[in-house]
Design an enzyme around this catalytic site. Structure first.
Site, short mmCIF file in Angstrom:
data_model
loop_
_atom_site.label_atom_id
_atom_site.label_comp_id
_atom_site.label_asym_id
_atom_site.label_seq_id
_atom_site.Cartn_x
_atom_site.Cartn_y
_atom_site.Cartn_z
N ASN A 31 0.86 -1.19 0.00
CA ASN A 31 0.00 0.00 0.00
C ASN A 31 0.90 1.23 0.00
O ASN A 31 1.49 1.57 1.02
CB ASN A 31 -0.90 -0.04 1.24
CG ASN A 31 -1.77 1.19 1.36
OD1 ASN A 31 -1.79 2.05 0.47
ND2 ASN A 31 -2.50 1.29 2.45
N LYS A 88 0.06 4.22 -0.25
CA LYS A 88 -0.62 5.37 0.38
C LYS A 88 -0.44 6.62 -0.49
O LYS A 88 -0.42 6.50 -1.72
CB LYS A 88 -0.11 5.54 1.80
CG LYS A 88 -0.25 4.25 2.63
CD LYS A 88 -0.07 4.44 4.10
CE LYS A 88 -0.24 3.11 4.81
NZ LYS A 88 -0.11 3.19 6.26
N GLU A 135 -6.81 4.56 8.02
CA GLU A 135 -6.59 5.99 7.77
C GLU A 135 -7.86 6.65 7.24
O GLU A 135 -8.13 7.81 7.51
CB GLU A 135 -5.38 6.17 6.83
CG GLU A 135 -4.08 5.93 7.60
CD GLU A 135 -2.94 5.37 6.78
OE1 GLU A 135 -2.99 5.39 5.54
OE2 GLU A 135 -1.96 4.89 7.41
N GLU A 144 -5.13 -4.89 10.55
CA GLU A 144 -4.10 -3.87 10.72
C GLU A 144 -4.36 -3.10 12.02
O GLU A 144 -5.16 -2.16 12.03
CB GLU A 144 -4.14 -2.89 9.55
CG GLU A 144 -3.93 -3.54 8.20
CD GLU A 144 -3.37 -2.54 7.18
OE1 GLU A 144 -2.25 -2.77 6.73
OE2 GLU A 144 -4.04 -1.55 6.87
N GLY A 161 2.67 2.43 10.73
CA GLY A 161 3.58 3.57 10.57
C GLY A 161 4.32 3.95 11.84
O GLY A 161 4.94 5.01 11.92
N SER A 171 3.72 -1.97 10.27
CA SER A 171 5.17 -1.99 10.50
C SER A 171 5.84 -3.31 10.10
O SER A 171 6.83 -3.73 10.71
CB SER A 171 5.50 -1.64 11.96
OG SER A 171 5.09 -0.30 12.24
P1 13P Z 1 3.11 0.49 7.62
O1 13P Z 1 3.66 -0.77 7.04
O2 13P Z 1 3.79 1.73 7.12
O3 13P Z 1 3.04 0.42 9.12
O4 13P Z 1 1.60 0.63 7.10
C1 13P Z 1 0.75 -0.45 7.17
C2 13P Z 1 -0.49 -0.15 6.43
O5 13P Z 1 -1.26 0.71 6.82
C3 13P Z 1 -0.75 -0.89 5.19
O6 13P Z 1 -2.03 -0.66 4.71
#
Ligand code: 13P
Length: 253
Positions: free
Chosen positions: A10, A12, A98, A166, A172, A212
Site C-alpha cells: 500500500n 498510500k 486511515e 491492521e 507507521g 510496521s
Molecule cells: P506500515 O507498514 O507503514 O506500518 O503501514 C501499514 C499499512 O497501513 C498498510 O495498509
C-alpha cells in the site's frame, strides 16, 4: 485447499512520477517465488494506477486504495468502482484505518463500499483493526468482529475478499504486533468467520497482517498458522518489499 500467500504493497499518498517508475523497475527486476506460491498486489495512488499497470510485470497485480460507495456520477473528487473495472484494475483496498479514522468512514459505509465493489467485479482487500485505546481497554475482538460483521451482513460471497488485520497502533509506528499478538487476532477472526459465516469461508479466506511489517520481522510473522500474508505500507516503497514477498516460502513444506 491451502490459502495462497498474499503480499500487498500500500503506497498510500506517496511518490512522484520518477519514484514510481523507479520502484516499478525494482519490482520488475526482482526474483520472487512463483505465482503458485505468492500473490503480489501493489497499490499506487489513483493518479499512477494506469501507468503502474502498463509498466508492471504481469505476475504482479495492481489495486486502488479506495473507491466510491456506489455508481459514479455527481460526486466531485471521487473515483468509482466502474472506472477501476474500465481500466482493468482488479483490486481495491477498502476500510483502511486511515480512512476510517481521518475521513470518518464508519463500519456500514465501508460494508456498502465492499458490497458495491464486489458487485462490479472488483476484488477487495477489506481492512479491520483496533486503536491502541481499544486494545488497552480489552476491546480488540469486539472492534474487529463488529467491523467484519458489518461486511458479513451485506456480503454473501467471500471468494473475492482478503481481510487485512491492521492494528492502528502498529501502522507507521515501527511498533509491529508480536507474532503471538497477530496470530491471536487472526485465529479469533477466522473462528468468527467459521461461526458467523461458514467453516468453508473461514478456511479459504486469507487474513493478512499489516502494521510496521519489514524485511526483519516478516518471516517470523509469516510462520504463524493464521497469517496468510501482509499488507505493507512504508516498506513497500523500498527494495525490501522484495524480501517481504520472499517470506511466502516460509509457508512451504
Ligand atoms: P506500515 O507498514 O507503514 O506500518 O503501514 C501499514 C499499512 O497501513 C498498510 O495498509
Amino acid at each position: 485447499m491451502a490459502r495462497k500467500f498474499f503480499v500487498g504493497g500500500n503506497w498510500k499518498c506517496n511518490g512522484t512520477l520518477e519514484e514510481v517508475k523507479k520502484l516499478v523497475s525494482t519490482l520488475n527486476a526482482a526474483e520472487v517465488p512463483s505465482e503458485d506460491v505468492v500473490e503480489v498486489v501493489v497499490s499506487p495512488p489513483f493518479v499512477f494506477l494506469a501507468l503502474v499497470k502498463s509498466l508492471l510485470r504481469s505476475d504482479f497485480a495492481v489495486s486502488a486504495q479506495n473507491c466510491w460507495v456506489r455508481k459514479g456520477g455527481a460526486f466531485t473528487g471521487e473515483i468509482s468502482a466502474e472506472m477501476l473495472v474500465n481500466l482493468n484494475i482488479p483490486w481495491v483496498i477498502l476500510g483502511h484505518s486511515e480512512r476510517r479514522l481521518i475521513l470518518k468512514e464508519v463500519n456500514e459505509f465501508v460494508a456498502d463500499k465492499v458490497t458495491y465493489a464486489l458487485g462490479q467485479g472488483l476484488k477487495v482487500i477489506a481492512c479491520v483493526g483496533e486503536t491502541l485505546e481499544q486494545r488497552e481497554a480489552g476491546d480488540t475482538m469486539n472492534v474487529v468482529s463488529e467491523q467484519t460483521k458489518a461486511i458479513a451482513e451485506k456480503v454473501k460471497d467471500w471468494s473475492n475478499i482478503v481481510v487485512a488485520y491492521e492494528p492502528v497502533w502498529a501502522i507507521g509506528t515501527g511498533r509491529v504486533a508480536t507474532p503471538a499478538q497477530a496470530q491471536e487476532v487472526h485465529s479469533e477472526l477466522r473462528n468468527w468467520l467459521k461461526v458467523n459465516v461458514s467453516p468453508e469461508v473461514a478456511e479459504s479466506t486469507r487474513i493478512i497482517y499489516g502494521g510496521s511489517v519489514n524485511a526483519g520481522n516478516c518471516v517470523e510473522l509469516a510462520q504463524q498458522p493464521d497469517v496468510d500474508g501482509f499488507l505493507v505500507g512504508g516498506a513497500s516503497l523500498k527494495a525490501e518489499f522484495v524480501d517481504i514477498i520472499k517470506s511466502a516460502t516460509t509457508k512451504q513444506g
